[in-house]
Write an enzyme that holds these catalytic residues in place. Sequence first.
Site, short mmCIF file in Angstrom:
data_model
loop_
_atom_site.label_atom_id
_atom_site.label_comp_id
_atom_site.label_asym_id
_atom_site.label_seq_id
_atom_site.Cartn_x
_atom_site.Cartn_y
_atom_site.Cartn_z
N HIS A 128 0.82 -1.22 0.00
CA HIS A 128 0.00 0.00 0.00
C HIS A 128 0.85 1.26 0.00
CE1 HIS A 128 -3.82 2.13 1.73
NE2 HIS A 128 -3.63 2.36 0.45
N GLN A 160 -4.30 13.58 3.17
CA GLN A 160 -3.29 13.41 4.20
C GLN A 160 -1.96 13.92 3.66
OE1 GLN A 160 -3.34 9.71 6.55
NE2 GLN A 160 -5.04 9.03 5.25
N PRO A 185 -15.22 16.63 10.94
CA PRO A 185 -16.18 15.53 10.68
C PRO A 185 -16.56 15.51 9.20
CG PRO A 185 -16.81 16.79 12.63
CD PRO A 185 -15.69 17.55 11.99
#
Length: 1036
Positions: free
Chosen positions: A498, A839, A897
Amino acid sequence: MASSVGNVADSTGLAELAHREYQAGDFEAAERHCMQLWRQEPDNTGVLLLLSSIHFQCRRLDRSAHFSTLAIKQNPLLAEAYSNLGNVYKERGQLQEAIEHYRHALRLKPDFIDGYINLAAALVAAGDMEGAVQAYVSALQYNPDLYCVRSDLGNLLKALGRLEEAKACYLKAIETQPNFAVAWSNLGCVFNAQGEIWLAIHHFEKAVTLDPNFLDAYINLGNVLKEARIFDRAVAAYLRALSLSPNHAVVHGNLACVYYEQGLIDLAIDTYRRAIELQPHFPDAYCNLANALKEKGSVAEAEDCYNTALRLCPTHADSLNNLANIKREQGNIEEAVRLYRKALEVFPEFAAAHSNLASVLQQQGKLQEALMHYKEAIRISPTFADAYSNMGNTLKEMQDVQGALQCYTRAIQINPAFADAHSNLASIHKDSGNIPEAIASYRTALKLKPDFPDAYCNLAHCLQIVCDWTDYDERMKKLVSIVAEQLEKNRLPSVHPHHSMLYPLSHGFRKAIAERHGNLCLDKINVLHKPPYEHPKDLKLSDGRLRVGYVSSDFGNHPTSHLMQSIPGMHNPDKFEVFCYALSPDDGTNFRVKVMAEANHFIDLSQIPCNGKAADRIHQDGIHILVNMNGYTKGARNELFALRPAPIQAMWLGYPGTSGALFMDYIITDQETSPAEVAEQYSEKLAYMPHTFFIGDHANMFPHLKKKAVIDFKSNGHIYDNRIVLNGIDLKAFLDSLPDVKIVKMKCPDGGDNADTTNTALNMPVIPMNTIAEAVIEMINRGQIQITINGFSISNGLATTQINNKAATGEEVPRTIIVTTRSQYGLPEDAIVYCNFNQLYKIDPSTLQMGANILKRVPNSVLWLLRFPAVGEPNIQQYAQNMGLPQNRIIFSPVAPKEEHVRRGQLADVCLDTPLCNGHTTGMDVLWAGTPMVTMPGETLASRVAASQLTCLGCLELIAKSRQEYEDIAVKLGTDLEYLKKIRGKVWKQRISSPLFNTKQYTMELERLYLQMWEHYAAGNKPDHMIKPVEVTESA
């Protein structure tokens, strides 16, 4: 054993001469003179006792017994004669008779010291240790100054494990005779047994100082120095022992062990061979020689030596264990398990064998049994650091993170220099998101063990996560060289499949890395010895319906479910029967509930940890196409696919790369993501979706973002659509309740190249700056959660978790009108805002450099990033400053969120995608927010997903072919505001009208692909590329 020679009186001096000869060991002369004396004095019991002792020393037991018996006949009360007769019985193995004679001697003569000593020895031989202790104690009661006897008592107490009592005996012996070297050596043995290594060394050194020829003390000193890893002094002690006894095979063997530990492998091998030459039947030496040969790479010869050791001693536990290690490394797992179990059968308290067996069982997926053996290893050896570390690995695999953390921590407490444990602890920190702690632990591991590929590659990944690019190019070169060497030597690469997309590896390397991990799955299932499943060839048993099984650990609050949760329920029930197999427990979210409710069948395989039984369940369900949604992501159980419970097995959506596995037939992809010309990058056959293989459930999850209104924020005559934004299900009704709402037409190009945009204008409701708008702005500025206007609840976009947490997570649609503003995130009102919500590990130096170049070319522009993770922010800021950007040009926000994360994407003008690894779910998020995304497809699947999404959206103008074109597209969007408005309008329109977010159309296209796969298989064909997809429309 003490013989009693009696007192012989002879005026001629003959008796004195015989005694001197006996003491000197000249038994033949002593016997001759005793016989001469006996003939002169037949009733002299002293002569008879001396003759008895002479014959005993010469092993003439019958003659010894004869003279003892004669002495008893002469004097039935002669205790010494009974003791000598006891010696004969003891030597013959008649222990009870010996003990009876010793006891009789002591009854006749209670202060008979030799009788007590002999009785003690016989009781030890008979297994009566406590009786022997009492015999020694009795002797010492009569003469407390017998330091040799006290030392012997100490030896017995030491053997019984009563170390403190033994220590007291030795100390008393030394007090009585300070120069008694044996007691000093014995005391050293006690200290060694108590773990007092330095005291042990001191006492052994004192013993050899007192007696420079004390062989056993030199051996003991060498042994304790070896255990303390003070190798140079251990060598000196062993060499001194060998100067006293050059042919002492055991000492040669121990010396070889020290050479081995010093890394002097050739010298160790030669010394082991010398030990074997001196003692050919020496299994320990053969075993240790094998260890050295294996270290040198002579595995075949090592295997021969282990087998030789086992021929000499079939129950040689170390050889069984070490031979098992070789079998394991050769891939002969079953033979390794057999040998480990044999070693434990021979020696149940063999901690290393328990640990090694546990490691193999873990590799086979038998985690509970592995855990049991690790616990046994630790019970046997509480300071077994390796067992603690390996047990931590098992607990980690069982998702017991805290248990694993405790194990690694304990291993390091036991052995602070244990590099593997530091690396394992780092991995726990890494998986828990504690990246700084992980980096520190990996660096400690590498200091302790510089050649440590796993630690190096994991450290590289951690540094990537926090954007620490110190020596970046050198690090990438070393990482590539590590992978190259590991692949060449057929080892499991230290780079995870990955992560392979993040590094400058060749396609062949990436595929090979995945292949090695696929082979690991095959290794695990081979031990199950399951016969191949028989698969259906038609649809008769399923009433003509194709049974599709979706396998995932992410049925819950996870990006994968956010993308595909509606698909199981959208399949045509007349043609498809849908099974969803969960690999993780219920997380209690609506995402899980929805999939459970809408799939025809939902099976929780997390309750069936055995891969064989889980695969049986899938096969029993009669699945035709089994879909792998995990690949090599967390929670995967690829062993299920390795068992092939279904005739067709396909990769889909959840993993951005090839499985490298022969047991996966297809990868569901598209022409843009996986062009046919790079098919060799994949082990699977390519199965194309007509538009994009990617999908998002955004229209279902976030329908309140289909429309928006803005509060009139004017700058340079423009009305901006992303400074103060209102969204809501009831937005139209709310707007209808307000006075003076304006409709501004925003022109946008259509999905093609049509230059006439008059018919594609979008209507943008604009609330003028009045008291209502001011109330909304005041709510934001004051940090209020919610206000009411005309009966409608207007909520602060930062407060969704306080209003409805399920709406915040995306599980429910918000019921209020939500206000989102740039001021909430510290974004400048009058600037061009470029964003990227990935990210931070997806940013590399060249990506940040492109961003810096863009910002420099677009005055009054900023780059909006996430603290994902927060520790990456100062690194990005520092590198940006080094590139000439002031700190205020990059703005960071916390991770939000899900609903807020998607909604706030509206505030950005342009998203700058990361070429190294695109935003996949985040790409869909930002496009659903109506924000254009600039991308530059690379060579990997992970770097081409955004281009696929944009192609499906009809926004080819946002796809760059080079770094320069990427920068130019972004700069044009940032400097040509009319062009920016058109592209934003296009994205806003196309997200609704294109297939990108149309889950119903996507499901029908996916069904068509499934049917293609099945028809191909049912015709008896092997899997083949399906790169001419059949397009369907929603009405089809």
